[in-house]
Structure formats: structure tokens, C-alpha cells
Design an enzyme around this catalytic site. Structure first.
Site, mmCIF file in Angstrom:
data_model
loop_
_atom_site.group_PDB
_atom_site.id
_atom_site.type_symbol
_atom_site.label_atom_id
_atom_site.label_comp_id
_atom_site.label_asym_id
_atom_site.label_seq_id
_atom_site.Cartn_x
_atom_site.Cartn_y
_atom_site.Cartn_z
ATOM 1 N N CYS A 41 42.004 17.530 8.406
ATOM 2 C CA CYS A 41 41.340 16.515 9.233
ATOM 3 C C CYS A 41 42.334 15.386 9.520
ATOM 4 O O CYS A 41 42.926 14.823 8.593
ATOM 5 C CB CYS A 41 40.118 15.968 8.493
ATOM 6 S SG CYS A 41 39.243 14.662 9.374
ATOM 7 N N CYS A 112 35.405 26.077 17.828
ATOM 8 C CA CYS A 112 36.233 25.610 18.942
ATOM 9 C C CYS A 112 36.631 24.175 18.623
ATOM 10 O O CYS A 112 35.845 23.254 18.768
ATOM 11 C CB CYS A 112 35.402 25.699 20.221
ATOM 12 S SG CYS A 112 36.316 25.270 21.694
HETATM 13 ZN ZN LIG Z 1 37.670 14.059 7.799
#
Ligand SMILES: [Zn+2]
Length: 123
Positions: A41, A112
Site C-alpha cells: 500500500c 483491478c
Molecule cells: Zn494502506
């Protein structure tokens, strides 16, 4: 839910991750990333995908048929006028993309993912 926004994010990253914008298709260099490693992330550095879960969908966005266990939460959105399954980082709440049911075996799923939300780290 208050969201911790990493101050190192670019404006484009913030728009996608916290306003659910979508990057232009074909814009991410991660589309062609083939090395072994993990996708993290971009906001909180949590590991989200491993390279062996990635495949070439031809959609113009980095695509995965599965995520690492318990890293995402989902909700239904209607931003385009019909129901889609949105997913976001469980740890920080950042939006990453949508899940579709046209992926390859064994899951049949296509995550996606906006490439701008991911940081690739090779093994
Ligand atoms: Zn995160």
C-alpha cells in the site's frame, strides 16, 4: 472513520486513494512489472499482493486474481450508476480499486488496482 494520510503522497495518489478517483488506463509502469516481489500500500506500506497473484488482464491496470489474506475490506459503490465492489486497505482505509468476476482460475476474480496506489518491492 478518520484516515491517516501519508504526507509523502502526491496529489494524484491522494485523489485516487482518498477520493476514489481512477488513474488513466495504461498509465502505470506496474502494468509491465514482472519481477518477483510484493506490492505494498502506497499510503501505509502494508503488503497487499505477491507477484505470483498478478496476471495480464489487458485492462490497462495492474490486475491480480487474489490478494494476500485479510488485507482488504470491500463495499458496494454506484459511482458509475451501477453496483461495483470497491476495495480498500483494511489498515489505512485507502481506496485501491474494484473487484470484478471475470478473472482467471482458480478464483475467477480480478482485482483491478490503480498502480499509483501500489509500491512494488522486488525480492
Ligand atoms: Zn494502506
Amino acid at each position: 472513520m478518520p484516515k491517516e494520510i501519508n504526507t509523502k503522497l502526491s496529489n494524484d495518489q491522494k485523489k485516487v486513494m482518498f477520493e476514489e478517483a481512477t488513474e488513466p488506463p495504461g498509465s502505470s509502469k506496474l502494468n509491465s512489472e514482472k519481477r518477483e516481489g510484493f506490492y505494498h500500500c502506497a499510503n501505509c506500506d502494508t503488503k497487499l499482493f505477491e507477484s505470483n497473484l498478478k496476471y495480464e488482464s489487458g485492462s490497462g491496470w495492474p490486475s491480480f486474481f487474489e490478494a494476500l489474506p485479510a488485507v482488504f475490506e470491500t463495499k458496494t459503490d454506484y459511482l458509475l450508476g451501477y453496483a461495483r465492489t470497491e476495495y480498500h486497505c483494511k489498515n489505512c482505509g485507502a481506496h485501491h480499486g474494484h473487484i470484478f468476476d471475470d478473472g482467471p482460475r482458480p478464483t475467477g476474480k480480478r482485482y483491478c488496482n490503480n498502480g499509483i496506489c501500489l509500491i512494488f518491492k522486488s525480492k
